[in-house]
Design a protein around this motif. Structure first.
Motif, short mmCIF file in Angstrom:
data_model
loop_
_atom_site.label_atom_id
_atom_site.label_comp_id
_atom_site.label_asym_id
_atom_site.label_seq_id
_atom_site.Cartn_x
_atom_site.Cartn_y
_atom_site.Cartn_z
N VAL A 38 61.22 -3.12 -15.79
CA VAL A 38 60.08 -2.40 -15.24
C VAL A 38 60.60 -1.73 -13.97
O VAL A 38 61.15 -2.38 -13.09
N LYS A 39 60.46 -0.42 -13.89
CA LYS A 39 60.97 0.30 -12.74
C LYS A 39 60.24 -0.15 -11.49
O LYS A 39 59.01 -0.07 -11.40
N LEU A 40 61.01 -0.63 -10.52
CA LEU A 40 60.42 -1.10 -9.28
C LEU A 40 60.02 0.09 -8.41
O LEU A 40 60.71 1.12 -8.37
N ILE A 41 58.89 -0.06 -7.72
CA ILE A 41 58.44 0.97 -6.79
C ILE A 41 59.48 1.09 -5.67
O ILE A 41 59.98 0.08 -5.17
N ALA A 42 59.79 2.31 -5.29
CA ALA A 42 60.84 2.54 -4.30
C ALA A 42 60.55 1.85 -2.98
O ALA A 42 59.40 1.76 -2.54
N GLU A 43 61.61 1.35 -2.36
CA GLU A 43 61.48 0.70 -1.06
C GLU A 43 61.04 1.71 -0.01
O GLU A 43 61.60 2.81 0.08
N PRO A 44 60.05 1.39 0.80
CA PRO A 44 59.59 2.32 1.83
C PRO A 44 60.65 2.48 2.93
O PRO A 44 61.39 1.55 3.22
N GLU A 45 60.70 3.65 3.50
CA GLU A 45 61.63 3.89 4.59
C GLU A 45 61.16 3.21 5.86
O GLU A 45 59.97 2.98 6.06
N THR A 159 49.27 -7.10 -2.75
CA THR A 159 49.36 -6.03 -3.74
C THR A 159 50.71 -6.07 -4.42
O THR A 159 51.75 -5.85 -3.77
N ILE A 160 50.71 -6.40 -5.72
CA ILE A 160 51.92 -6.32 -6.51
C ILE A 160 52.08 -4.86 -6.92
O ILE A 160 51.22 -4.32 -7.60
N ASN A 161 53.13 -4.23 -6.48
CA ASN A 161 53.26 -2.78 -6.66
C ASN A 161 53.48 -2.36 -8.11
O ASN A 161 53.10 -1.26 -8.51
N GLU A 162 54.11 -3.23 -8.89
CA GLU A 162 54.33 -2.93 -10.31
C GLU A 162 53.15 -3.45 -11.13
O GLU A 162 52.43 -4.36 -10.70
N GLU A 163 52.95 -2.89 -12.31
CA GLU A 163 51.86 -3.31 -13.18
C GLU A 163 52.25 -4.60 -13.91
O GLU A 163 53.27 -4.63 -14.61
N ASP A 166 52.75 -4.31 -17.60
CA ASP A 166 54.04 -3.75 -18.00
C ASP A 166 55.13 -4.81 -17.96
O ASP A 166 56.04 -4.82 -18.80
N MET A 167 55.05 -5.72 -16.98
CA MET A 167 56.01 -6.81 -16.89
C MET A 167 55.92 -7.71 -18.12
O MET A 167 56.93 -8.23 -18.61
N CYS A 168 54.71 -7.90 -18.62
CA CYS A 168 54.48 -8.83 -19.72
C CYS A 168 54.79 -8.21 -21.09
O CYS A 168 54.95 -8.93 -22.07
N GLN A 169 54.85 -6.89 -21.14
CA GLN A 169 55.15 -6.21 -22.39
C GLN A 169 56.59 -6.50 -22.79
O GLN A 169 57.53 -6.09 -22.13
N GLY A 170 56.77 -7.23 -23.88
CA GLY A 170 58.11 -7.57 -24.34
C GLY A 170 58.74 -8.73 -23.58
O GLY A 170 59.94 -8.97 -23.72
N TYR A 171 57.93 -9.43 -22.78
CA TYR A 171 58.47 -10.52 -21.97
C TYR A 171 58.84 -11.74 -22.82
O TYR A 171 58.10 -12.14 -23.71
N LYS A 172 60.00 -12.32 -22.55
CA LYS A 172 60.44 -13.55 -23.21
C LYS A 172 60.28 -14.70 -22.24
O LYS A 172 60.84 -14.68 -21.14
N VAL A 173 59.49 -15.71 -22.62
CA VAL A 173 59.23 -16.85 -21.75
C VAL A 173 60.55 -17.51 -21.35
O VAL A 173 61.38 -17.83 -22.20
N GLY A 174 60.72 -17.69 -20.04
CA GLY A 174 61.95 -18.27 -19.52
C GLY A 174 62.78 -17.25 -18.75
O GLY A 174 63.66 -17.63 -17.98
N LEU A 177 61.48 -12.37 -13.43
CA LEU A 177 60.89 -11.05 -13.27
C LEU A 177 61.03 -10.58 -11.82
O LEU A 177 60.60 -11.25 -10.89
N GLU A 178 61.64 -9.42 -11.64
CA GLU A 178 61.75 -8.82 -10.32
C GLU A 178 60.47 -8.04 -10.02
O GLU A 178 59.86 -7.46 -10.92
N PHE A 179 60.09 -7.99 -8.74
CA PHE A 179 58.89 -7.26 -8.36
C PHE A 179 58.95 -6.92 -6.88
O PHE A 179 59.78 -7.43 -6.12
N THR A 180 58.05 -6.03 -6.46
CA THR A 180 57.87 -5.73 -5.04
C THR A 180 56.39 -5.91 -4.72
O THR A 180 55.53 -5.86 -5.61
N ALA A 181 56.10 -6.13 -3.46
CA ALA A 181 54.72 -6.38 -3.06
C ALA A 181 54.51 -5.98 -1.60
O ALA A 181 55.47 -5.84 -0.84
#
Length: 214
Positions: A38-45, A159-163, A166-174, A177-181
């Motif tokens: 899942v494409k992570l939201i860009a890091e803010p400057e 606020t989790i920036n990614e949906e 989308d993270m759960c689509q095709g997710y394999k338990v175990g 998951l990377e994310f930004t918030a």
């Protein structure tokens, strides 16, 4: 997606929460050990990189400045806005899902299925709840790790920036998951001495590294 820094409770109090159309899952994943890319939201400057009191793997936190919005309750200190990048550990998600599945089975009563049996079409929803709770637990750990203190009530929303869907689509338990918030919080006054000491040590180390490179 906004989530609150509280443990999800009672989400499976009624089996009707699962009733809905069956959902399909894709099979592709980014690589072994991580969930589907899942494409992570860009890091803010800008912002100030924080030094962790107790470092977490694959986790960074930046102070983006004072929060200038309205709060529902008066905070115990200056409120800042923070940006976070981290990884929800696959083992945590798996254990959380197992616990939620057991709780769901206690109340499950679906037409056409034995009492206590969860139909296949409800499984993706359990996974989604497990991922959501694991994200919040990871953020809680990061808040503790960087010497922060969460705000009460809705002021402590994360606020989790990614949906998450989308993270759960095709997710394999175990898989992890990377994310930004982003979140609003205060520095924990009880940990200020430790925070300042860590910051000074980091700055001194950086100065020594620059001096040795000259």
């Amino acid at each position: 997606m906004k989530l609150n820094l509280v443990v999800f409770c009672g989400v499976f109090a009624s089996a009707s929460a699962f009733i809905g159309a069956p959902q399909s899952l894709a099979s592709n994943r980014a690589h072994h050990g991580l969930g589907m890319a899942v494409k992570l939201i860009a890091e803010p400057e800008g912002g100030e990189e924080l030094v962790a009191i107790s470092p977490m793997a694959d986790t960074r936190m930046k102070n983006m400045g004072e929060f200038d919005g309205d709060l529902s309750e008066k905070a115990d200190g200056t409120v800042y806005n923070f940006w976070l990048t981290s990884r929800a550990d696959g083992d945590l998600i798996k254990k959380t899902r197992t616990t939620l599945s057991k709780e769901a089975a206690k109340n499950a009563n679906f037409p056409g299925f034995r009492k206590g049996q969860i139909p296949p079409y409800a499984q993706p929803q359990i996974t989604t709840f497990a991922v959501q709770e694991s994200l919040i637990r990871t953020v809680e750990s990061a808040v503790e790790s960087f010497g922060l203190k969460a705000l009460p009530g809705s002021d402590g929303d994360v606020t989790i920036n990614e949906e998450v869907k989308d993270m759960c689509q095709g997710y394999k338990v175990g898989d992890s998951l990377e994310f930004t918030a982003t979140l609003n919080a205060i520095f924990d006054p009880d940990k200020k001495t430790t925070i300042d000491a860590r910051k000074d040590a980091a700055e001194e180390k950086e100065e020594e590294a620059l001096a040795s490179s000259d």
